[in-house]
Scaffold this active site. Structure first.
Site, PDB file in Angstrom:
ATOM      1  N   GLU A 227       0.895  -1.289   0.022  1.00 35.34           N
ATOM      2  CA  GLU A 227      -0.061   0.046  -0.183  1.00 35.34           C
ATOM      3  C   GLU A 227       0.806   1.253  -0.040  1.00 35.34           C
ATOM      4  OE1 GLU A 227      -2.700   1.314  -0.648  1.00 35.34           O
ATOM      5  OE2 GLU A 227      -4.379   0.397   0.347  1.00 35.34           O
TER       6      GLU A 227
ATOM      7  N   ASP B  94      -4.581   5.241   6.110  1.00 34.65           N
ATOM      8  CA  ASP B  94      -5.204   6.386   6.834  1.00 34.65           C
ATOM      9  C   ASP B  94      -6.103   6.047   7.682  1.00 34.65           C
ATOM     10  OD1 ASP B  94      -6.515   8.984   7.053  1.00 34.65           O
ATOM     11  OD2 ASP B  94      -6.189   9.574   4.878  1.00 34.65           O
TER      12      ASP B  94
HETATM   13  C1  PRP Z   1      -6.145   5.398  -0.882  1.00 35.15           C
HETATM   14  C2  PRP Z   1      -4.676   4.539  -0.618  1.00 35.15           C
HETATM   15  C3  PRP Z   1      -5.221   3.561   0.193  1.00 35.15           C
HETATM   16  C4  PRP Z   1      -6.324   4.320   1.006  1.00 35.15           C
HETATM   17  C5  PRP Z   1      -5.995   4.329   2.500  1.00 35.15           C
HETATM   18  O1  PRP Z   1      -6.628   5.201  -1.884  1.00 35.15           O
HETATM   19  O2  PRP Z   1      -4.198   4.171  -1.637  1.00 35.15           O
HETATM   20  O3  PRP Z   1      -5.781   2.438  -0.335  1.00 35.15           O
HETATM   21  O4  PRP Z   1      -6.675   5.585   0.341  1.00 35.15           O
HETATM   22  O5  PRP Z   1      -7.118   5.158   3.144  1.00 35.15           O
HETATM   23  P1  PRP Z   1      -7.936   4.274   4.384  1.00 35.15           P
HETATM   24  O6  PRP Z   1      -6.968   3.780   5.206  1.00 35.15           O
HETATM   25  O7  PRP Z   1      -8.474   5.519   4.879  1.00 35.15           O
HETATM   26  O8  PRP Z   1      -8.723   3.278   3.855  1.00 35.15           O
HETATM   27  P2  PRP Z   1      -7.720   5.896  -3.000  1.00 35.15           P
HETATM   28  O9  PRP Z   1      -9.066   5.453  -2.290  1.00 35.15           O
HETATM   29  O10 PRP Z   1      -7.431   7.041  -2.927  1.00 35.15           O
HETATM   30  O11 PRP Z   1      -7.570   5.265  -4.263  1.00 35.15           O
HETATM   31  P3  PRP Z   1      -6.326   5.285  -5.161  1.00 35.15           P
HETATM   32  O12 PRP Z   1      -5.166   4.300  -4.503  1.00 35.15           O
HETATM   33  O13 PRP Z   1      -6.613   4.977  -6.298  1.00 35.15           O
HETATM   34  O14 PRP Z   1      -5.594   6.791  -5.118  1.00 35.15           O
END
Ligand code: PRP
Length: 187
Positions: A104, A108
């Protein structure tokens, strides 16, 4: 789209620091999985983890396979992930009996990785671990294990090196902080 220099508050992690840390994470992985090499499977969580995955793989010297999956979360504002997580592109690999390492860019709230872990556990991997380049621990809403962590970062809006701002600037070789007062969203 605005030039990023107009809204870059500061460089949080520069390119050499990123690359050095990624090489050392790969060394740890090489050591930990040395006797399991035939069954190591790296899984890139699209799209943000893509540059990290590519650079990490270049330093993993033991034989391994790779696959990708895509997740979407929805239901809350655009700067915030929610508990509503679904798989939009699933693995093409049978993970039963494999040593699976999820890659990852950032953890977050933790909802994304928590959901992926729960789902993949039911497919009977030999082991299941998480490697995240960034950890924004202050924002955590669910407890998740991170076995390989690149950097702990503060609760600021970051972009670059896979992380987007309105889908732009994933290509930057460093992690920057957005100055939200200076940023004008294109949409
Ligand atoms: C982001 C990141 C993680 C997720 C983390 O993806 O790549 O997968 O958010 O957030 P969380 O811990 O609050 O769940 P995003 O949904 O922005 O998609 P992307 O990777 O395509 O930018």
């Amino acid at each position: 789209m605005q030039a990023y220099q107009e809204f870059l508050a500061e460089t949080l992690i520069d390119a050499p620091t990123l690359q050095e840390r990624i090489a050392s994470l790969a060394e740890e992985i090489n050591r930990d999985y040395a006797d399991k090499h035939e069954d190591l499977l790296l899984i890139c969580i699209l799209r943000g983890a893509l540059p990290f995955m590519v650079d990490l793989m270049r330093h993993i010297t033991i034989p391994h396979q790779m696959d990708c999956m895509a997740i979407s979360s929805y239901g809350v504002g655009k700067f915030q992930s929610s508990g509503n997580v679904r798989v939009t592109y699933d693995l093409q690999t049978n993970i039963a009996g494999k040593h699976v390492l999820l890659v990852e860019d950032i953890v977050d709230s933790g909802h994304t990785i928590s959901h992926v872990l729960e789902m993949l556990k039911t497919r009977n991997p030999a082991s299941l671990r998480v490697c995240s380049l960034l950890d924004k621990e202050e924002r955590r809403e669910v407890v998740v294990p991170i076995h390989y962590r690149g950097f702990s970062i503060p609760n600021r809006y970051v972009f670059g090196y896979g992380l987007d701002i309105d889908e732009y600037y994933r290509n930057l070789p460093f992690i920057g902080v957005v100055d939200l007062e200076k940023y004008q969203s294109p949409g």
